[in-house]
Design a protein around this motif. Structure first.
Motif, mmCIF file in Angstrom:
data_model
loop_
_atom_site.group_PDB
_atom_site.id
_atom_site.type_symbol
_atom_site.label_atom_id
_atom_site.label_comp_id
_atom_site.label_asym_id
_atom_site.label_seq_id
_atom_site.Cartn_x
_atom_site.Cartn_y
_atom_site.Cartn_z
ATOM 1 N N GLN A 1 0.847 -1.186 0.000
ATOM 2 C CA GLN A 1 0.000 0.000 0.000
ATOM 3 C C GLN A 1 0.891 1.247 0.000
ATOM 4 N N ASP A 2 0.310 2.404 -0.293
ATOM 5 C CA ASP A 2 1.142 3.600 -0.373
ATOM 6 C C ASP A 2 1.651 3.998 1.010
ATOM 7 N N GLY A 3 2.845 4.572 1.025
ATOM 8 C CA GLY A 3 3.464 4.992 2.264
ATOM 9 C C GLY A 3 2.940 6.338 2.741
ATOM 10 N N PHE A 4 3.430 6.750 3.894
ATOM 11 C CA PHE A 4 2.989 7.993 4.530
ATOM 12 C C PHE A 4 3.895 9.131 4.059
ATOM 13 N N GLY A 5 3.374 9.932 3.120
ATOM 14 C CA GLY A 5 4.167 11.039 2.597
ATOM 15 C C GLY A 5 3.302 12.224 2.254
ATOM 16 N N TYR A 6 3.594 13.378 2.865
ATOM 17 C CA TYR A 6 2.813 14.594 2.639
ATOM 18 C C TYR A 6 3.729 15.809 2.631
ATOM 19 N N ALA A 7 3.334 16.815 1.870
ATOM 20 C CA ALA A 7 4.040 18.094 1.847
ATOM 21 C C ALA A 7 3.082 19.175 2.337
ATOM 22 N N PRO A 8 3.569 20.098 3.177
ATOM 23 C CA PRO A 8 2.675 21.160 3.671
ATOM 24 C C PRO A 8 2.290 22.117 2.554
ATOM 25 N N GLY A 9 1.023 22.482 2.495
ATOM 26 C CA GLY A 9 0.535 23.428 1.496
ATOM 27 C C GLY A 9 -0.296 24.510 2.140
ATOM 28 N N PRO A 10 -0.705 25.507 1.378
ATOM 29 C CA PRO A 10 -1.460 26.630 1.939
ATOM 30 C C PRO A 10 -2.817 26.224 2.511
ATOM 31 N N VAL B 1 11.491 -15.315 2.694
ATOM 32 C CA VAL B 1 11.120 -14.327 3.706
ATOM 33 C C VAL B 1 9.809 -14.760 4.344
ATOM 34 N N GLU B 2 9.668 -14.514 5.650
ATOM 35 C CA GLU B 2 8.412 -14.778 6.346
ATOM 36 C C GLU B 2 7.934 -13.489 7.005
ATOM 37 N N ILE B 3 6.663 -13.161 6.803
ATOM 38 C CA ILE B 3 6.096 -11.909 7.295
ATOM 39 C C ILE B 3 4.877 -12.232 8.147
ATOM 40 N N GLY B 4 4.864 -11.745 9.380
ATOM 41 C CA GLY B 4 3.844 -12.102 10.351
ATOM 42 C C GLY B 4 2.491 -11.456 10.110
ATOM 43 N N ALA B 5 1.505 -11.913 10.882
ATOM 44 C CA ALA B 5 0.132 -11.446 10.749
ATOM 45 C C ALA B 5 0.024 -9.952 11.061
ATOM 46 N N ASN B 6 -0.753 -9.260 10.247
ATOM 47 C CA ASN B 6 -1.063 -7.840 10.440
ATOM 48 C C ASN B 6 0.158 -6.922 10.376
ATOM 49 N N THR B 7 1.223 -7.400 9.800
ATOM 50 C CA THR B 7 2.375 -6.537 9.521
ATOM 51 C C THR B 7 2.094 -5.742 8.253
ATOM 52 N N THR B 8 2.636 -4.514 8.188
ATOM 53 C CA THR B 8 2.445 -3.670 7.013
ATOM 54 C C THR B 8 3.792 -3.263 6.433
ATOM 55 N N ILE B 9 3.903 -3.376 5.122
ATOM 56 C CA ILE B 9 5.117 -2.975 4.410
ATOM 57 C C ILE B 9 4.698 -2.057 3.268
ATOM 58 N N ASP B 10 5.053 -0.777 3.388
ATOM 59 C CA ASP B 10 4.655 0.214 2.382
ATOM 60 C C ASP B 10 5.543 0.142 1.151
ATOM 61 N N ARG B 11 4.951 0.408 -0.001
ATOM 62 C CA ARG B 11 5.750 0.479 -1.220
ATOM 63 C C ARG B 11 6.583 1.763 -1.232
#
Length: 355
Positions: free
Chosen positions: A199-208, A226-236
């Motif tokens: 899913q998309d990562g957390f990225g924002y720029a301040p605007g007016p 690779v093993e990834i546990g339950a409810n872990t999140t990996i952003d693109r």
């Protein structure tokens, strides 16, 4: 041991066969035909069970242990009751793990819900342009997007979402309710129930008029085994890739931000948070609930204690702990000093109240 039925005992492996499988020494050849069916902790191991010990701390439990065999270091053999066969191992923890995998292979991956997991359920939605190799299992409610590619022997759990263009290698397991978007997965990858990949990562720029969203057009690359546990999140990634290196194991409820690069054979425990663009080397171990700042570098083989707050780079091979994280011995020394001062203050206050 009382079995619940979820993971029933194995049909049986002789100690001779098990010793050969592990490459360890069976201390008494007379016990070669003893049959092992399951694993158990020392305190409740019974007939057919095998357990292991790592230190003398288990001596009390050994007095009532009824296991059919124990794996231990050669130096600990003298502590094992004479009636229990012993497998002598230089790495008993590892060999116990391998034994568990041999006896209970069905517990190594997310549980399947159909009698034949290598079939595609008519209740699944598979786009006509998706390419699935032989023996791919897709559970009810799963959705496979346009142009997705899934390798032979891979299992897709119920209600899982595989996004358009996603590529998944062979012999992978995607747990129920997981979502995999904008990602390429290697072979032998395990993703547990409810994990969110790409899913998309957390990225924002301040605007007016407030925060303006920064588009995230990168990918997630997950290498082999690779093993990834339950409810872990990996952003693109934002524009580059988020990468998880070969053999890395990630626990439940871990958050990995965009553009993070994690090396090979790392271990990351539950509730760790890794901010964007951090680079983690090979063989790094991170304790539970640690938080890592963005845009820092963690060197190969570093170890980070639980609940640590890592603000800056950590050199290769170093052990850090605390908030803020610092070299382990500095943290322990400071903690001991604080405890000493606190004890002295409490003692002084108690004396004053008595007076």
């Amino acid at each position: 041991m009382e079995h619940t039925g979820f993971f029933p005992p194995h049909g049986g492996v002789s100690l001779k066969q098990l010793a050969e499988h592990l490459g360890v020494e069976l201390a008494d050849e007379a016990s070669s035909e003893v049959v092992i069916r399951s694993i158990a902790p020392v305190y409740r191991a019974g007939e057919g069970d095998i357990c292991y010990i790592l230190s003398r701390k288990n001596r009390v439990e050994l007095e009532t242990c009824k296991a059919s065999a124990i794996i231990c270091l050669p130096a600990l053999k003298s502590f094992i009751p004479e009636h229990i066969p012993v497998l002598l191992s230089k790495k008993p923890h590892t060999d116990f793990a391998l034994t568990g995998a041999l006896l209970h292979p069905q517990a190594m991956r997310p549980v399947t819900f159909t009698s034949n997991p290598a079939t595609i359920s008519p209740a699944a939605v598979v786009d006509a342009t998706a390419k699935l190799e032989a023996n791919v299992g897709v559970e009810p409610g799963a959705i496979i997007g346009a142009g997705a590619e899934i390798g032979e022997g891979t299992y897709i759990g119920a209600n899982a979402l595989i996004g358009p263009g996603v590529k998944i290698g062979r012999n992978c397991s995607i747990g129920g309710g997981a979502s995999v978007l904008c990602a390429y997965l290697g072979n032998g990858v395990i993703i547990h129930n409810g994990a969110r990949i790409g899913q998309d990562g957390f990225g924002y720029a301040p605007g007016p008029r407030g925060m303006i969203k920064i588009v995230q057009i990168g990918r997630v690359i997950i290498q082999d085994n690779v093993e990834i546990g339950a409810n872990t999140t990996i952003d693109r990634g934002t524009m580059d890739d988020t990468v998880i290196g070969e053999g890395t194991k990630i626990d439940n409820q871990v958050q990995i931000g965009h553009n993070v690069r994690i090396g090979r054979h790392c271990a990351i425990v539950s509730q760790v948070g890794i901010a964007g663009s951090t680079v983690i080397g090979d063989g790094v171990q991170i304790g539970g609930q640690a938080g890592l700042n963005g845009h820092i570098h963690i060197g190969d083989g570093a170890q980070i204690g639980a609940k640590s707050g890592v603000m800056n780079n950590i050199p290769a091979g170093e052990r850090y702990a605390g908030l803020p994280a610092r070299p382990l011995w500095d943290f322990l020394r400071e903690s001991a000093e604080i405890a000493k001062r606190s004890g002295a203050r409490d003692k002084k206050d108690g004396s004053a109240e008595h007076d």
